[in-house]
Design a protein around this motif. Structure first.
Motif, PDB file in Angstrom:
ATOM      1  N   TYR A  89      49.243   6.077 -61.169  1.00 35.82           N
ATOM      2  CA  TYR A  89      50.673   6.353 -61.020  1.00 35.82           C
ATOM      3  C   TYR A  89      50.898   7.665 -60.285  1.00 35.82           C
ATOM      4  CZ  TYR A  89      51.287   2.643 -64.459  1.00 35.82           C
ATOM      5  OH  TYR A  89      51.273   1.448 -65.114  1.00 35.82           O
ATOM      6  N   ASN A  92      50.357   7.285 -56.610  1.00 30.56           N
ATOM      7  CA  ASN A  92      51.499   6.653 -55.929  1.00 30.56           C
ATOM      8  C   ASN A  92      52.682   7.601 -55.835  1.00 30.56           C
ATOM      9  OD1 ASN A  92      51.293   3.448 -55.387  1.00 30.56           O
ATOM     10  ND2 ASN A  92      49.873   4.092 -56.983  1.00 30.56           N
ATOM     11  N   THR A 135      61.524   5.394 -56.339  1.00 30.26           N
ATOM     12  CA  THR A 135      60.128   5.248 -56.757  1.00 30.26           C
ATOM     13  C   THR A 135      59.643   6.464 -57.529  1.00 30.26           C
ATOM     14  OG1 THR A 135      59.415   6.052 -54.594  1.00 30.26           O
ATOM     15  CG2 THR A 135      59.512   3.675 -54.896  1.00 30.26           C
ATOM     16  N   PHE A 139      57.893   5.775 -61.098  1.00 34.80           N
ATOM     17  CA  PHE A 139      56.484   6.061 -61.396  1.00 34.80           C
ATOM     18  C   PHE A 139      56.365   6.953 -62.627  1.00 34.80           C
ATOM     19  CE2 PHE A 139      54.623   3.664 -58.301  1.00 34.80           C
ATOM     20  CZ  PHE A 139      55.003   3.970 -57.005  1.00 34.80           C
ATOM     21  N   CYS A 170      52.529  -0.568 -59.993  1.00 37.78           N
ATOM     22  CA  CYS A 170      52.862   0.223 -58.800  1.00 37.78           C
ATOM     23  C   CYS A 170      53.411  -0.664 -57.697  1.00 37.78           C
ATOM     24  CB  CYS A 170      51.633   0.976 -58.306  1.00 37.78           C
ATOM     25  SG  CYS A 170      51.174   2.324 -59.377  1.00 37.78           S
TER      26      CYS A 170
END
Lengths: 364, 101
Positions: A89, A92, A135, A139, A170
């Motif tokens: 995570y 990302n 995002t 995340f 993800c």
């Protein structure tokens, strides 16, 4: 005074109008005192020094964010076999921040020259900002849920399975972020003759439904991009922290420190933006009385808080460096190994270099 | 912590400099009307010098009518009042007459 060719600017003799409409009215005893509240709000223009300062600010963030996030990616990537779900995570999250940092040079030019990159670039840059917006927090939600599952539900033993789940999660986050960001295609490059007299890249809704569309996109940002994720995160972390305090597991507590720092940094960077946007939305709805001064203040606040949000893309690497003990150790370990390898190649010796034992996670 | 301090200083300076100005920035650009309150009273002839009509658009749902007074002040007129409607029609008629010349 406005010189907009699209507006009707008439310096005409109104005598005929008054004769036609009010020929029986005597105004000579009538003293007209303008109501100062009816004075139009002046359009805001940016001083050159301010433009340059913000341009420097964007370049500065760019120069800090790119190497910082690249280092983070390197540290995580070099430990690929032992990645934890949280590492996936955080990796990302690093990608999202790097993507946002890459568009800051556009903002640096835009703030001085206006938007000179055309319509396609306008839509793409707006899309990247919006995707990063969603995002980033999603995340963080994934991490909070993962911590909850590991610490409260004791799912440590299924590490490989969790990492697979994190990969799928993800992918879903990126898809969801893209879908939620589709309204950003309303942004387009157009010449604004009304106020700024230069090409700008901005939302341009259809006239008759502009207010409704603007309200809808804002509510979506507030609810799906902030409030709902925040509720999930706070719920997971409050339960997790209570459990940790009870079990006195030192290593897990130390890991939580990094995650909490990341979450707090995110909230510090983005909460003010949501607050100022909500205030602006309330003003637009004319729910409360306000004057030009207050409206200008809200406009400035929205601009400032948006930049505070952009600042977030370079904050996490700094946090890892100062709060993440494991990150520092891992990073120094990599530097050391690279040094050893270089010496090894140079000397052409056949002796093997000693490798330090791998640690479970680069961060936690 | 030096880096964080530097960032705080840079951002603080930016905030200070921006206190009196704002620039449209991508999705954050915040278009709006320029008139907050509208004047419905009739303006005496001696007070009226010019009229500016701002067309409606995505930035503002309504047409905005701004009167320039002989005193130099500008005020927003209410385009829904009877006399302002007549005034707009009068201006449009004059505009067409001028175009024919």
């Amino acid at each position: 005074m406005m010189t907009d060719p699209n507006s009707s600017n008439h310096l005409v003799d109104f005598h005929e109008f008054y004769y036609e409409e009010f020929n029986d009215t005597d105004f000579s005893n009538f003293t007209f005192v303008p109501d100062e509240k009816t004075i139009p709000c002046s359009s805001i223009t940016m001083a050159s020094a301010v433009n340059i300062s913000f341009s420097v600010f964007y370049v500065f963030i760019f120069l800090l964010a790119i190497p910082g996030n690249v280092i983070v990616g390197w540290v995580i990537g070099s430990n690929r076999r032992l990645l934890s779900a949280s590492d996936v995570y955080l990796f990302n999250l690093m990608l999202a921040d790097t993507l946002l940092a890459l568009i800051l040079p556009f903002s640096a030019v835009n703030v001085i020259h206006g938007w000179v990159f055309g319509n396609v670039a306008c839509k793409l840059v707006s899309l990247v900002k919006e995707v990063n917006f969603y995002t980033s927090i999603l995340f963080l939600v994934c991490i909070s849920v993962d911590r909850y599952m590991v610490i409260v539900r004791a799912m440590e033993s299924q590490k490989a399975q969790r990492r697979l789940c994190s990969g799928v999660a993800c992918g879903l986050v990126w898809v969801l972020g893209l879908v939620l960001s589709l309204p950003s295609f309303y942004n387009e490059a157009f010449f604004d003759k009304r106020m700024f007299n230069q090409t700008i890249c901005a939302e341009r809704f259809e006239t008759d439904h502009a207010d409704e569309w603007r309200l809808a996109t804002r509510i979506m940002r507030h609810v799906l991009g902030f409030a709902l994720p925040l509720v999930v995160m706070l719920s997971c972390y409050s339960v997790t922290v209570v459990r940790l305090l009870r079990t006195r597991c030192f290593q897990k507590q130390r890991a939580m420190k990094v995650i909490v720092a990341v979450v707090v940094a995110f909230l510090v960077c983005w909460t003010p933006f949501h607050v100022s946007t909500i205030i602006d939305t309330i003003l637009r709805a004319k729910v409360v009385q306000f004057g030009c001064t207050m409206r200008t203040s809200v406009e400035v606040a929205m601009f400032a808080t948006q930049n505070l949000g952009l600042l977030h893309c370079c904050v996490n690497p700094v946090l890892y460096a100062f709060v993440g003990e494991k990150f520092r150790r891992r990073f120094l370990q990599l530097l050391h190994r690279k040094g050893v390898l270089e010496r090894f190649s140079l000397s052409k010796s056949s002796k093997s270099s000693s490798l330090t034992s791998e640690v479970p996670s680069s961060f936690l | 912590m030096n880096v964080l301090l530097m960032l705080s200083v840079v951002f603080g300076v930016s905030i200070t400099l921006v206190a009196g100005a704002v620039q449209p920035l991508g999705a954050g650009y915040n278009s709006r009307c320029v008139c907050l309150k509208l004047e419905s009273r009739v303006i005496p002839q001696d007070n009226l010098r010019r009229v500016v009509i701002l067309p409606r658009g995505p930035h503002c749902k309504t047409t905005e009518v701004i009167a320039g007074l002989t005193s130099g002040e500008r005020i927003c007129l209410n385009p829904r009042t009877h006399w302002v409607k007549k005034l707009i029609m009068f201006i449009e008629k004059k505009k067409q007459e001028n175009n024919k010349l």
